[in-house]
Design an enzyme around this catalytic site. Structure first.
Site, PDB file in Angstrom:
ATOM      1  N   GLU A 193      -0.016   4.828   1.666  1.00 52.54           N
ATOM      2  CA  GLU A 193      -1.088   5.475   2.472  1.00 52.54           C
ATOM      3  C   GLU A 193      -0.827   6.821   2.933  1.00 52.54           C
ATOM      4  O   GLU A 193       0.391   7.011   3.576  1.00 52.54           O
ATOM      5  CB  GLU A 193      -1.431   4.711   3.858  1.00 52.54           C
ATOM      6  N   HIS A 242       6.832  -6.682  12.190  1.00 58.34           N
ATOM      7  CA  HIS A 242       6.404  -5.880  11.066  1.00 58.34           C
ATOM      8  C   HIS A 242       4.853  -5.902  10.792  1.00 58.34           C
ATOM      9  O   HIS A 242       4.525  -6.761   9.862  1.00 58.34           O
ATOM     10  CB  HIS A 242       7.333  -6.127   9.753  1.00 58.34           C
ATOM     11  N   GLY A 243       4.124  -5.190  11.413  1.00 60.98           N
ATOM     12  CA  GLY A 243       2.532  -5.017  11.066  1.00 60.98           C
ATOM     13  C   GLY A 243       1.881  -6.050  12.121  1.00 60.98           C
ATOM     14  O   GLY A 243       2.417  -6.953  12.921  1.00 60.98           O
ATOM     15  N   ALA A 244       0.641  -5.437  11.922  1.00 61.36           N
ATOM     16  CA  ALA A 244      -0.257  -6.490  13.009  1.00 61.36           C
ATOM     17  C   ALA A 244      -0.451  -7.704  12.681  1.00 61.36           C
ATOM     18  O   ALA A 244      -0.542  -8.745  13.295  1.00 61.36           O
ATOM     19  CB  ALA A 244      -1.862  -5.666  12.744  1.00 61.36           C
ATOM     20  N   GLY A 245      -0.312  -8.041  11.200  1.00 61.60           N
ATOM     21  CA  GLY A 245      -0.342  -9.681  10.807  1.00 61.60           C
ATOM     22  C   GLY A 245      -1.895  -9.892  10.730  1.00 61.60           C
ATOM     23  O   GLY A 245      -2.948  -9.368  11.381  1.00 61.60           O
ATOM     24  N   PRO A 301       2.697  -1.017  10.431  1.00 58.98           N
ATOM     25  CA  PRO A 301       1.365  -0.552   9.718  1.00 58.98           C
ATOM     26  C   PRO A 301       0.247  -1.613  10.716  1.00 58.98           C
ATOM     27  O   PRO A 301       0.477  -2.638  10.981  1.00 58.98           O
ATOM     28  CB  PRO A 301       1.624  -0.914   8.447  1.00 58.98           C
ATOM     29  N   PHE A 328       0.885  -1.148   0.036  1.00 56.37           N
ATOM     30  CA  PHE A 328       0.034  -0.071  -0.177  1.00 56.37           C
ATOM     31  C   PHE A 328       0.867   1.314   0.012  1.00 56.37           C
ATOM     32  O   PHE A 328       2.193   1.184   0.338  1.00 56.37           O
ATOM     33  CB  PHE A 328      -0.885   0.273   1.281  1.00 56.37           C
TER      34      PHE A 328
END
Ligand SMILES: Nc1nc2c(ncn2[C@@H]2O[C@H](COP(=O)(O)O)[C@@H](O)[C@H]2O)c(=O)[nH]1
Ligand code: MN
Length: 299
Positions: free
Chosen positions: A32, A222-225, A198, A30
């Site tokens: 954003e 790295h990220g919510a998952g 993110p 993405f």
């Protein structure tokens, strides 16, 4: 990365990469536009150039088809040579060879080349965003940080009081260097490395920093998952309905396909705030700022 070895990248991988450089890619990739809605650590935020209300652009994209092809090519080699090294794995995706073997070194060289391609790709995407911001709002975009994830790197870490050269493989994870780390540039030495986590196109994302004494070789998530598969997510909502819901929350959405949007519904991801709290609680990183989505482009 200076240890890149382009000779280990196949013609097919180069060919795939040539046609895609400067493109976002589908799925969870993405670009954003976000607003800083909360600052947890003012000095660190200031060092990163972030302040409340500020508009930012977050880009998540990588080595595209080139990286995918490199992985396919080298997994094939690993599968072939595993018996030579007495390695047995339950799943072909885990195919591997010793780091110091010719096959291991070849893969690391190719992976570093893919990381360099990914960086160039993000630079082009960032430049495109810069030009739009300059033209439309007359404002400059300054880089906070560019970092790779899903990457294996040879690094030095202290283990049981001794410095060791290790191959650190961060899958679903990213690097989080603590303050004072020798690899940090001078302007970040006192604060640590900016870490980007993110959430999803409808929830916050976070900027954090690395902390001393991390038990995970200077790494964090790295990220919510994902909490749901793409198929489950696409069954739960229609792309158009989701876009309308997000637009009603003042989040503009542009996606290459409605099915792709549905697969990326915020409900398909874990609660990023809870994920970030556990990463901080686990001593992996520290929150600096929370950003909320304003507009998102999905490839
Ligand atoms: N802010 C946004 N975050 C998103 C979006 N789509 C996915 N995501 C998050 O990014 C990570 C990517 O991690 P990866 O390791 O799978 O590459 C993912 O886990 C989500 O939490 C989005 O559109 N906007
Ligand atoms: Mn990714």
């Amino acid at each position: 990365m200076s240890d890149a070895d382009p000779a280990q990248v196949s013609d097919r991988a180069v060919q795939r990469g040539q046609g895609q450089v400067g493109s976002l890619g589908s799925g969870n990739h993405f670009l954003e536009v976000q607003a800083v809605d909360h600052v947890y650590d003012e000095p660190a935020a200031e060092a990163f150039g972030l302040r409340p209300g500020q508009i930012c652009v977050m880009v998540h994209s990588g080595s595209r088809g080139m990286g995918h092809q490199i992985c396919t090519d080298h997994v094939r080699v690993m599968e072939r040579v595993m018996p030579r090294y007495g390695i047995n794995v339950p799943d072909r995706q885990l195919a591997c060879a010793p780091v110091s073997s010719p096959e291991g070194r070849a893969y690391l060289g190719a992976m570093a080349a893919a990381a360099n391609y990914a960086r160039a790709n993000r630079q082009l995407l960032g430049e495109a965003a810069r030009r739009v911001f300059a033209r439309v709002v007359g404002r400059r975009l300054d880089l906070v940080y560019d970092i790779s994830h899903n990457l294996a790197k040879i690094e030095t870490h202290r283990v049981d009081g001794v410095d060791k050269r290790l191959c650190v493989h961060r899958k679903g994870a990213t690097r989080a260097l603590p303050p004072g780390h020798p690899d940090l540039p001078a302007d970040l030495a006192g604060v640590g490395q900016p870490v980007l986590i993110p959430g999803s196109m409808g929830t916050p994302s976070y900027v954090l920093t690395g902390v001393a004494g991390s038990p995970a070789f200077a790494s964090t998530c790295h990220g919510a998952g994902r909490a749901q598969s793409r198929t489950q997510a696409a069954k739960s909502v229609r792309g158009k309905e989701l876009r309308d819901q997000l637009e009603a929350q003042d989040i503009s959405v542009r996606g290459a396909s409605m099915r792709g949007l549905a697969e990326e519904t915020p409900q398909a991801y874990k609660d990023v705030s809870a994920v970030v709290e556990s990463a901080e609680g686990g001593g992996l990183c520290r929150r600096v700022a929370r950003l909320v989505p304003v507009g998102v482009v999905k490839g």
